[in-house]
Write a protein that holds these residues in place. Structure first.
Motif, mmCIF file in Angstrom:
data_model
loop_
_atom_site.group_PDB
_atom_site.id
_atom_site.type_symbol
_atom_site.label_atom_id
_atom_site.label_comp_id
_atom_site.label_asym_id
_atom_site.label_seq_id
_atom_site.Cartn_x
_atom_site.Cartn_y
_atom_site.Cartn_z
ATOM 1 N N GLY A 137 0.826 -1.196 0.000
ATOM 2 C CA GLY A 137 0.000 0.000 0.000
ATOM 3 C C GLY A 137 0.861 1.247 0.000
ATOM 4 O O GLY A 137 1.861 1.327 0.727
ATOM 5 N N ASP A 138 0.461 2.199 -0.782
ATOM 6 C CA ASP A 138 1.216 3.438 -0.956
ATOM 7 C C ASP A 138 0.659 4.508 -0.027
ATOM 8 O O ASP A 138 -0.448 4.995 -0.230
ATOM 9 C CB ASP A 138 1.091 3.870 -2.429
ATOM 10 C CG ASP A 138 1.944 5.062 -2.784
ATOM 11 O OD1 ASP A 138 2.249 5.220 -3.971
ATOM 12 O OD2 ASP A 138 2.312 5.827 -1.883
ATOM 13 N N ARG A 139 1.405 4.855 0.995
ATOM 14 C CA ARG A 139 0.932 5.824 1.995
ATOM 15 C C ARG A 139 0.830 7.226 1.422
ATOM 16 O O ARG A 139 0.106 8.074 1.941
ATOM 17 C CB ARG A 139 1.865 5.788 3.201
ATOM 18 C CG ARG A 139 1.426 6.665 4.366
ATOM 19 C CD ARG A 139 2.087 6.226 5.672
ATOM 20 N NE ARG A 139 3.530 6.129 5.552
ATOM 21 C CZ ARG A 139 4.355 7.131 5.765
ATOM 22 N NH1 ARG A 139 3.876 8.307 6.056
ATOM 23 N NH2 ARG A 139 5.656 6.973 5.652
ATOM 24 N N GLY A 140 1.529 7.483 0.334
ATOM 25 C CA GLY A 140 1.500 8.815 -0.255
ATOM 26 C C GLY A 140 0.344 9.032 -1.208
ATOM 27 O O GLY A 140 0.206 10.103 -1.785
ATOM 28 N N SER A 141 -0.511 8.042 -1.334
ATOM 29 C CA SER A 141 -1.590 8.114 -2.312
ATOM 30 C C SER A 141 -2.935 8.217 -1.626
ATOM 31 O O SER A 141 -3.323 7.337 -0.871
ATOM 32 C CB SER A 141 -1.551 6.865 -3.194
ATOM 33 O OG SER A 141 -2.756 6.711 -3.898
ATOM 34 N N ALA A 142 -3.666 9.298 -1.884
ATOM 35 C CA ALA A 142 -4.977 9.475 -1.265
ATOM 36 C C ALA A 142 -5.970 8.437 -1.759
ATOM 37 O O ALA A 142 -6.922 8.103 -1.070
ATOM 38 C CB ALA A 142 -5.503 10.875 -1.555
ATOM 39 N N LEU A 143 -5.752 7.914 -2.974
ATOM 40 C CA LEU A 143 -6.708 6.941 -3.490
ATOM 41 C C LEU A 143 -6.467 5.555 -2.930
ATOM 42 O O LEU A 143 -7.199 4.631 -3.235
ATOM 43 C CB LEU A 143 -6.651 6.900 -5.036
ATOM 44 C CG LEU A 143 -5.444 6.276 -5.714
ATOM 45 C CD1 LEU A 143 -5.657 4.784 -5.937
ATOM 46 C CD2 LEU A 143 -5.209 6.920 -7.062
ATOM 47 N N GLY A 144 -5.452 5.432 -2.072
ATOM 48 C CA GLY A 144 -5.187 4.115 -1.502
ATOM 49 C C GLY A 144 -4.563 3.177 -2.503
ATOM 50 O O GLY A 144 -4.867 1.995 -2.540
#
Lengths: 114, 112
Positions: free
Chosen positions: A93-100
């Motif tokens: 999971g990419d923590r920098g991405s608001a879309l998850g």
């Protein structure tokens, strides 16, 4: 550019043996890592999720580790069964991405033989 | 238990055909996603949405349209299907919790 690399690509073990699957990733910042099991042509079944900087989980015969400093995870399967034959997919999971946003590895194909 | 359903489960069409894949979630989740899965690749994001009427482009959007008609329903449209779109398609939903994406059972699409 592939951000999640799994090894080996495929693995054959005898029933009852143990095996270890590897996942290396470059996703930054990383939030969590999840392992899925996928039977051929079927859906994704979550095995475990790892969250902490250095994390360990256990789910029956499945256990996993995560080291976020090394960006590395392992999935251990003990006393393999024929039903463990499947593809195992590592997902970060990419923590920098608001879309998850999730980043998927291509999977390790495990074949368990009698 | 969070639930995501997809229909049809299997679809065969011909090149140039028109195909709609359906996804429904009963989780009251805001985010919904369409992915495709091909041998040798991880799941790849086609389109996603964070609410009814909202659409966002993913990583491999060419040849695909999507529509989010309600909170529950997300559709993937292939208006001129090509053999390169033969794949296993997954829909997923996510609520506010960052860790959980719930996946549907998949739709196997074959374009002849």
């Amino acid at each position: 550019k592939t951000q999640v690399e799994q090894s080996p690509q495929s693995l054959v073990v005898r029933q009852g043996e143990n095996c270890v699957l590897q996942c290396n990733y470059s996703v930054t910042p990383d939030n969590h890592l999840r392992w899925f099991k996928q039977d051929t042509g079927k859906g994704l079944v979550s095995l475990t999720v790892l969250v902490d900087q250095k994390d360990k989980t256990s789910n029956g015969r499945y256990s996993a580790t995560l080291d976020k400093d090394a960006k590395h995870s392992t999935l251990h399967i003990t006393a393999t069964l024929l039903d463990d034959t499947a593809t195992y997919i590592c997902v970060v999971g990419d923590r920098g991405s608001a879309l998850g946003r999730l980043h998927f590895g291509a999977g390790t194909q495990l074949i368990v033989i009698p | 238990e969070a639930a995501v359903t997809q229909s049809p489960r299997n679809k065969v069409t011909v090149t140039g055909g028109n195909v709609t894949l359906s996804c429904r979630q009963t989780n009251s989740h805001n985010y919904m996603y369409w992915y495709r899965q091909d041998t040798g690749h991880g799941l790849r994001l086609i389109h996603y949405s964070y609410g009814a009427g909202n659409l966002q482009i993913g990583d491999v959007p060419d040849g695909y349209k999507a529509t989010r008609t309600t909170q529950e329903d997300f559709f993937l449209l292939l208006e001129l299907a090509s053999p390169s779109q033969t794949s296993l398609y997954f829909c997923a939903s996510r609520g506010l919790g960052f860790y959980e994406q719930y996946f549907g059972p998949g739709t196997r699409l074959t374009v002849l």
